[in-house]
Structures are given as structure tokens and as C-alpha cells.
Motif scaffolding. Structure first.
Motif, PDB file in Angstrom:
ATOM      1  N   VAL A   4       0.849  -1.183   0.000  1.00  0.00           N
ATOM      2  CA  VAL A   4       0.000   0.000   0.000  1.00  0.00           C
ATOM      3  C   VAL A   4       0.889   1.238   0.000  1.00  0.00           C
ATOM      4  CG1 VAL A   4      -1.737   1.289   1.311  1.00  0.00           C
ATOM      5  CG2 VAL A   4      -1.883  -1.204   1.181  1.00  0.00           C
ATOM      6  N   PHE A   5       0.532   2.217  -0.819  1.00  0.00           N
ATOM      7  CA  PHE A   5       1.347   3.445  -0.882  1.00  0.00           C
ATOM      8  C   PHE A   5       0.435   4.666  -0.859  1.00  0.00           C
ATOM      9  CE2 PHE A   5       1.086   5.007  -5.374  1.00  0.00           C
ATOM     10  CZ  PHE A   5       0.175   4.073  -5.827  1.00  0.00           C
ATOM     11  N   ASP A   6       1.047   5.859  -0.883  1.00  0.00           N
ATOM     12  CA  ASP A   6       0.265   7.082  -0.656  1.00  0.00           C
ATOM     13  C   ASP A   6      -0.522   7.566  -1.880  1.00  0.00           C
ATOM     14  OD1 ASP A   6       2.253   8.002  -2.264  1.00  0.00           O
ATOM     15  OD2 ASP A   6       3.104   9.422  -0.812  1.00  0.00           O
ATOM     16  N   GLY A   7      -0.346   6.927  -3.020  1.00  0.00           N
ATOM     17  CA  GLY A   7      -1.114   7.324  -4.203  1.00  0.00           C
ATOM     18  C   GLY A   7      -0.373   8.248  -5.149  1.00  0.00           C
ATOM     19  N   GLN A  25       6.114 -12.333  -5.262  1.00  0.00           N
ATOM     20  CA  GLN A  25       5.297 -12.338  -4.053  1.00  0.00           C
ATOM     21  C   GLN A  25       4.281 -11.198  -4.013  1.00  0.00           C
ATOM     22  OE1 GLN A  25       9.080 -12.815  -2.933  1.00  0.00           O
ATOM     23  NE2 GLN A  25       8.432 -14.744  -3.849  1.00  0.00           N
ATOM     24  N   ILE A  26       4.337 -10.271  -4.990  1.00  0.00           N
ATOM     25  CA  ILE A  26       3.400  -9.148  -4.957  1.00  0.00           C
ATOM     26  C   ILE A  26       2.028  -9.619  -5.424  1.00  0.00           C
ATOM     27  CG2 ILE A  26       2.836  -6.890  -5.937  1.00  0.00           C
ATOM     28  CD1 ILE A  26       5.829  -6.404  -6.271  1.00  0.00           C
ATOM     29  N   SER A  27       1.020  -9.516  -4.554  1.00  0.00           N
ATOM     30  CA  SER A  27      -0.319  -9.905  -4.993  1.00  0.00           C
ATOM     31  C   SER A  27      -1.083  -8.678  -5.462  1.00  0.00           C
ATOM     32  CB  SER A  27      -1.081 -10.598  -3.863  1.00  0.00           C
ATOM     33  OG  SER A  27      -1.259  -9.695  -2.784  1.00  0.00           O
ATOM     34  N   GLU A  28      -0.815  -7.530  -4.838  1.00  0.00           N
ATOM     35  CA  GLU A  28      -1.558  -6.334  -5.183  1.00  0.00           C
ATOM     36  C   GLU A  28      -0.797  -5.100  -4.723  1.00  0.00           C
ATOM     37  OE1 GLU A  28      -5.200  -5.833  -3.066  1.00  0.00           O
ATOM     38  OE2 GLU A  28      -5.958  -4.299  -4.430  1.00  0.00           O
ATOM     39  N   VAL A  29      -0.841  -4.053  -5.546  1.00  0.00           N
ATOM     40  CA  VAL A  29      -0.323  -2.755  -5.115  1.00  0.00           C
ATOM     41  C   VAL A  29      -1.474  -1.776  -5.219  1.00  0.00           C
ATOM     42  CG1 VAL A  29       1.305  -0.890  -5.607  1.00  0.00           C
ATOM     43  CG2 VAL A  29       1.970  -3.273  -6.033  1.00  0.00           C
ATOM     44  N   CYS A  30      -1.796  -1.108  -4.128  1.00  0.00           N
ATOM     45  CA  CYS A  30      -2.894  -0.146  -4.232  1.00  0.00           C
ATOM     46  C   CYS A  30      -2.648   1.064  -3.347  1.00  0.00           C
ATOM     47  CB  CYS A  30      -4.237  -0.806  -3.937  1.00  0.00           C
ATOM     48  SG  CYS A  30      -4.490  -1.165  -2.217  1.00  0.00           S
ATOM     49  N   PRO A  31      -3.260   2.189  -3.686  1.00  0.00           N
ATOM     50  CA  PRO A  31      -3.094   3.392  -2.871  1.00  0.00           C
ATOM     51  C   PRO A  31      -3.947   3.286  -1.606  1.00  0.00           C
ATOM     52  CG  PRO A  31      -4.520   3.853  -4.734  1.00  0.00           C
ATOM     53  CD  PRO A  31      -4.071   2.438  -4.888  1.00  0.00           C
ATOM     54  N   GLU A  32      -3.545   3.982  -0.581  1.00  0.00           N
ATOM     55  CA  GLU A  32      -4.238   3.952   0.713  1.00  0.00           C
ATOM     56  C   GLU A  32      -5.743   4.206   0.535  1.00  0.00           C
ATOM     57  OE1 GLU A  32      -4.192   2.672   3.989  1.00  0.00           O
ATOM     58  OE2 GLU A  32      -2.127   3.427   3.881  1.00  0.00           O
ATOM     59  N   ALA A  33      -6.073   5.162  -0.331  1.00  0.00           N
ATOM     60  CA  ALA A  33      -7.467   5.562  -0.496  1.00  0.00           C
ATOM     61  C   ALA A  33      -8.341   4.444  -1.064  1.00  0.00           C
ATOM     62  CB  ALA A  33      -7.543   6.790  -1.406  1.00  0.00           C
ATOM     63  N   GLU A  34      -7.739   3.509  -1.801  1.00  0.00           N
ATOM     64  CA  GLU A  34      -8.527   2.435  -2.407  1.00  0.00           C
ATOM     65  C   GLU A  34      -8.378   1.108  -1.663  1.00  0.00           C
ATOM     66  OE1 GLU A  34      -7.689   2.041  -6.665  1.00  0.00           O
ATOM     67  OE2 GLU A  34      -7.680   4.225  -6.809  1.00  0.00           O
ATOM     68  N   SER A  35      -7.598   1.122  -0.587  1.00  0.00           N
ATOM     69  CA  SER A  35      -7.319  -0.118   0.124  1.00  0.00           C
ATOM     70  C   SER A  35      -8.524  -0.536   0.957  1.00  0.00           C
ATOM     71  CB  SER A  35      -6.092   0.080   1.017  1.00  0.00           C
ATOM     72  OG  SER A  35      -5.873  -1.080   1.774  1.00  0.00           O
TER      73      SER A  35
END
Lengths: 243, 415
Positions: A4-7, A25-35
Motif C-alpha cells: 500500500v502506498f500514498d497514491g 510475491q506481490i499480490s496487489e499494489v494499491c493506494p491507501e485511499a482504495e485499500s
């Protein structure tokens, strides 16, 4: 593993650095707002220095055009965009720019995101409509699916070097301003335009032209709608009053 | 007459010219001016018939001295007639362009007084736009058939694209349907543009770059289904225009019988136009010759597209191995386009392709499946001969199915 990152673009680039070596190993990368998930996630803090190193590395090893593709894909509204970007950068750093020729899922996702964005940007080069305001400046409003404003603004700055332009993305509440070549993006919550006299008459002329141009014997509204999707109609003077 | 009424009349009069492209020229904006040009062209809207609107397409005047039997503007038609002034056209263009409704202007005209007098009016419009308004957007200007070479040359320095319509594939039809137009005059116009373009090729001059002359090239239009020419005559004519005078585009327009009573009109031959366009694409982007596309036919097959028809005729050349076949052959596989072929070539440099991964390259496998194999895998069982493939492909062509059933219904009704 979820990340999760800041967008921000910087946040994403710095995430590329922190997640180095763990592509599989990465299943998903998403911004905090969409987590939405409650599953545990890695949340590395955005780090400007790391982001700069990643960007420099992409430029050096994969070329400027690859970096531009990353920037375009970043503007996509697709859910899987960030996951695809991070995994594709990891893969390309290992295999070189030819990685984009592979038929791997993350590469195909990445290219699809990027292509949708650039297609929509191109579409709005034609579909944006300006109206003159009382102070003589020109305003266009639109509601694109992807965040294409940064891609379309330079085109209009070049096309209208003597004009003051405002392009307003209603959906994201962001406006692009251009004053004789100087560009900036600003947040705008409400916009109450005051159109100059004669704008309505000019749009009437445009509607006359548009109506007369169609050949009745060839009527094909399905084909029309295929090129001109309904979500664009509200801002087109020639389509606004269509059912 | 007010401007709105004029605009209506002169748009109606211009709409049967199908050219709409704003592509082929690239130009940056300039301080003090307005406009630029994008190489790929930009579409600004689509009308109710599904055609794109890129340029402000107008006739300067529809008052014609000619009496061509296929044309809505012919002298003997009792129609409202109108003419713009050069100023009016220039101002409309600038006002629409500034609001991003158009990429530029496509100005044509009926022949008023004489070809040269009409050309002078068109040149005046272009001069006002380029010199007074400092308009840097796209200009497509029509050449009036038979206009003198000096005027054609002057217009060529102002416009991005010019066009003179050949109208028909054969001189026979032109003599019959447009007796006032001389095939020689049309040919001379096209050749004089070509010659000037060749003189200005970058390899032929030294020193500073000369001013651009018709940078987006010339185009033309042929009407499909007004006279008696077959598809073979249309496509060989198009091929000779592409090769002989360096034509950028040939447009085809299904004939709308505008000069018959509306009740008795046949529908325009849309499917035929569609097939001719597909064949034109095969010549321009797929390396086909007109002769090959038609084989022994006079008309293109209605039920399957011309590429499928060619592949079925040459079924003995397939299935191709996608991992080893050369580019030219891959381009001939139904369901593969230039982008797909490019992806296949790039991907197979990295690793041999499997049959199942072909779908990821953008290929339309429900057509391509009859013609390709990969690492020994292919559609099983592959039909023995072409007729079965032909039937399967014909079943997939929705466009043809709809149009043919419409035609059959029209036949049944006796219209």
C-alpha cells in the motif's frame, strides 16, 4: 503480499525500490485511499531519494519512452494499474526493454492500461469543446474515465498560443490552466462560468452544420455511438439534447 | 439570406464528398497565430450516419454550370442556391476552430462561371485564413477539374491537402454521367501536383527548406454503384492512382440516387462500398495487388471479406507456422492485422509462441484458427478443403448477414 502506498507517482516509484526482488510475491499494489482489504500489507513510507533513483534507473536502462509509458499507465483508472506497473518495471529491469514484447499477464495489463489512457487522451483532443467566457478566456469541461488532463493540456497550449485556457475535469475536480503557454494544474471545487454573449448563437450554427452533414440514407446510430460514447454527450453541444 | 440558412444549404451540398481526414501534416503552433496540425489527424465528432467530423466541410457555392446526372447540385435541379463570401467562410472556420469543434476547413465548390473563376474564390479564402488570420490548422481544398496549373500551384502552397475527384473508375462512365468534365483535365491536375511534389523532395534541393507544398498529399473519390463499372475496374483504377500519381487516399462513396424521387430510390450499396474499402486496405497496408484480391472475379465476394476470400482460394498455402512464417505471409492470415503481426514477430524473438498464446497478441482466432499452427498444434480437425472454411467464415460476418438479408428483403418487395 499486498503493498500500500500514498497514491503519488513518487510514492509508487519508491515502492518499486522497496519491493525489489519480490516480484513473484506481490499480490496487489494499491493506494491507501482504495485499500479495502483487512489483510496485512506492507506500507513503506514514500522516499524522494529512492523514487529519484528508480526514475533515473528506468531512464538509463529502459529509455525515456518506457518512462513515458509508465507515466501514462499511472493515469489509468483501472484497478490493477499499480500492480501491473510495479511488476512490469521489475521484469523490465531484469530483462531489458524487450520485456514489453513478452506475453506475460502483467505486461499485457500494463500495456492495456497505457493504451486505454492514450486512446482516451487522443479522443478528447477532438471532443473537448471550448466556450468563451465574459473575460475572453476559453473554458472546456469534461468527465474523462482516466486522468488524461495532463496529457491533453500541452496540445491545447500549443494550438492556442494567444489564448487563456481553462480545462476542467469535473470527475476529479481538477482544472488545467494555460495562460499564453504557462501551464498548471489546480484543485477546483465549484466552477460558475459566465459565458460571453453570442456563445449560444455560435453553438446553434454548429448544430445546424452537424445536422445537415449527416446523410439520411446512411443512418447508423450504432456506429455513431461506438465512436461517440454516451458519457461524452453531456459536454458536446451537438449531442447534449439527444435522448 | 441569413448565415444559418446558407450554412444549411451549403453543408447539404457538400456532404456527399466523403473525405474527412485531417491527417498527413504536422505543424507546431506559432506565437501570434492560431492552430497546429497533428500527423495522425483528429476527429471531433460523429454524425448520425456514423461518419467522422474532422473538418468544416462546405461548398463555397452550389450554383453550378454543369449538369452531371449523378450530382445533387446539377444545373437542372430546382434547389435553393447560395454562395458564401470568402470572409464568411474564414470567420466561420476561425470561430469553430477556436472552440475546438473542427481541425480545419475542407472547402469545395460547384463550378460557378468557370473552373478558374471558382478556383480564384477558393484561393482567396485560403489566403485570408493563412495570411490575415494566421491560421495554422488543417486546410483541405478542392481543385476544380480543369483549373489552370498556375492556380493549382498557388492553392498547393496554402493547403495541406488538395483533391480532385476522378468520380468514376472509367472514362466511359464519366462521359455518360458527367459529360462536362474531361478525364484529361482531371488527370492533368493530379499530375501537375505530383510533379511539383517530386521537384521539392528533400534530396533534390540544397540550402534552406522550401515552403511546404501540399504536405498531406492529394486524395480523390470514386462513386460506387452509379455507373456500370465492376469492382475490378474500381480497384485497378485505385491501384494505378496510388502507384502512378502518389495518391495518399482514394475514397469510395456508395451512390445515393439523389436525383430520383425519394420513394423510388434504391438504398445506397453500402455492403459493396464496405468490401471495396476492405480491398483498398489490403492494397495499402497488407501488400496485396488488385489482381490477386479479385482472382477471377469481377466483383468482390459479398459474404466474406476480401482477405478471407483470398485465403480460401489459396487454402493450399496454409496452415502457416507462426514461429517461422515471414512477415508478408503472416499479414495474409485472416484475423491478423499489422499490429498483431508486429507483436507476433517481437514475441517470437523472445520465445517460441504456443498456439494458445496467439489470442494474447490481438489476433482474432475465430478466423485465424483455420490458417495457422504453432509448435505442431493447430485447430483439430482442420477442414480438408476451402469450402467448409468458407461456410464457417461467412457465418461470422455479421455485417454481410445484416446487409444481405436487407437486400433479399428489398428484392422480395420488388424495390
Amino acid at each position: 503480499m499486498r503493498w500500500v502506498f500514498d497514491g503519488s507517482f513518487e510514492g509508487l516509484m519508491s515502492l518499486v525500490f522497496d519491493s525489489w526482488g519480490s516480484r513473484h510475491q506481490i499480490s496487489e499494489v494499491c493506494p491507501e485511499a482504495e485499500s479495502e482489504s483487512l489483510l496485512p500489507a506492507q506500507r513503506p513510507a514514500a522516499d524522494g531519494e529512492k523514487a529519484r533513483r528508480v526514475v533515473a534507473c528506468i531512464k538509463r536502462r529502459l529509455g525515456e519512452s518506457f518512462l513515458n509509458m509508465v507515466r501514462e499507465a499511472f493515469l489509468s483508472a483501472r484497478k490493477e494499474r499499480f500492480t501491473a506497473i510495479v511488476k512490469t518495471i521489475h521484469l523490465a529491469c531484469q530483462r531489458g526493454p524487450e520485456a514489453l514484447d513478452l506475453l506475460e499477464a502483467e505486461v499485457l495489463d500494463f500495456l492495456a492500461c497505457r493504451q486505454e489512457v492514450s486512446r482516451e487522451a487522443h479522443r478528447f483532443l477532438g471532443l473537448l469543446r471550448f466556450s468563451q467566457l465574459t473575460d475572453g478566456s476559453l473554458l472546456a469541461e469534461f468527465a474523462p474515465r482516466h486522468h488524461v488532463l495532463p496529457l491533453v493540456l500541452p496540445h491545447f497550449a500549443d494550438r492556442f498560443p494567444e489564448e487563456k485556457l481553462i480545462i476542467f475535469d469535473e470527475r476529479r475536480q481538477v482544472a488545467g490552466l494555460c495562460d499564453r503557454g504557462a501551464l498548471q494544474l489546480v484543485r477546483v471545487h465549484v466552477l460558475i462560468p459566465q459565458y460571453s454573449q453570442g456563445e449560444e448563437a455560435l453553438q446553434d450554427l454548429w448544430r445546424v452544420f452537424f445536422k445537415h452533414l449527416a446523410i439520411k440514407e446512411r443512418n447508423n446510430s450504432r456506429l455513431q455511438q461506438q465512436h461517440l460514447p454516451k458519457y461524452t454527450w453531456a459536454h458536446l453541444p451537438e449531442m447534449r439534447d439527444m435522448p | 439570406m441569413d448565415l444559418e440558412e446558407k450554412l444549411g444549404i451549403l453543408t447539404d451540398a457538400a456532404k456527399y464528398d466523403v473525405s474527412c481526414a485531417s491527417s498527413g501534416a504536422e505543424r507546431k503552433g506559432q506565437k501570434g497565430g492560431m492552430g497546429n496540425a497533428a500527423l495522425g489527424g483528429i476527429c471531433h465528432s460523429w454524425t448520425a450516419d456514423g461518419r467522422c467530423v474532422s473538418l468544416l466541410k462546405l461548398l463555397y457555392t452550389n450554383a453550378c454550370i454543369y449538369d452531371c446526372s449523378y450530382c445533387v447540385n446539377r444545373r437542372s435541379n430546382d434547389l435553393p442556391r447560395a454562395s458564401f463570401t470568402p470572409r464568411e467562410v474564414a470567420e466561420l472556420t476561425m470561430a469553430f476552430y477556436r472552440r475546438n469543434m473542427i481541425e480545419g476547413l475542407f472547402l469545395s465548390s460547384a463550378v460557378a462561371l468557370s473552373p478558374d473563376r471558382t478556383m480564384e474564390r477558393l484561393i482567396r479564402v485560403a489566403e485570408i485564413l493563412r495570411h490575415q488570420e494566421r491560421f495554422m490548422g488543417y486546410l483541405h481544398m478542392k481543385i476544380i477539374p480543369g483549373a489552370s496549373p498556375e492556380l493549382v500551384r498557388r492553392l498547393g502552397y496554402l493547403a495541406d491537402r488538395v483533391s480532385v475527384n476522378v468520380e468514376f473508375a472509367t472514362a466511359r462512365e464519366l462521359a455518360l454521367l458527367a459529360p462536362d468534365k474531361q478525364p484529361e483535365g482531371i488527370r492533368r491536375n493530379m499530375l501537375s501536383i505530383r510533379e511539383r511534389q517530386l521537384e521539392l523532395l528533400p534530396s533534390l534541393y540544397r540550402g534552406p527548406r522550401p515552403p511546404a507544398f501540399v504536405p498531406a498529399g492529394q486524395s480523390t473519390q470514386m462513386i460506387v454503384g452509379a455507373g456500370d463499372s465492376d469492382d475490378r475496374e474500381i480497384l485497378t483504377r485505385a491501384q494505378s492512382l496510388y502507384q502512378g500519381v502518389g495518391m495518399k487516399r482514394v475514397y469510395y462513396s456508395a451512390y445515393v440516387p439523389v436525383n430520383q424521387q425519394a420513394e423510388g430510390r434504391l438504398p445506397p450499396p453500402m455492403l459493396r462500398e464496405h468490401r471495396v474499402y476492405q480491398a483498398d486496405w489490403l492494397m495499402r497496408f497488407y501488400g496485396f495487388e488488385a489482381e490477386e484480391i479479385l482472382g477471377r472475379r469481377r466483383f468482390l465476394d459479398a459474404r466474406v471479406d476480401p482477405k478471407c476470400a483470398w485465403a480460401v482460394d489459396n487454402y493450399h498455402l496454409f496452415p502457416l507456422n507462426v514461429n517461422t512464417a515471414p512477415r508478408e505471409m503472416l499479414l495474409r492470415v485472416p484475423g491478423f492485422g499489422p499490429k498483431t503481426v508486429q507483436r507476433i514477430l517481437a514475441a517470437r524473438r523472445q520465445a517460441a509462441l504456443s498456439y494458445d498464446s496467439l489470442g494474447k497478441t490481438g489476433a482474432v482466432m475465430r478466423r485465424a484458427c483455420y490458417f495457422v499452427q504453432a509448435r505442431g498444434r493447430r485447430l483439430y480437425p482442420l477442414p480438408e478443403d476451402g469450402t467448409e472454411v468458407y461456410r464457417a467464415l461467412a457465418g461470422q460476418d455479421k455485417e454481410a448477414a445484416v446487409q444481405l438479408s436487407f437486400l433479399e428483403a428489398a428484392d422480395a418487395l420488388g424495390v
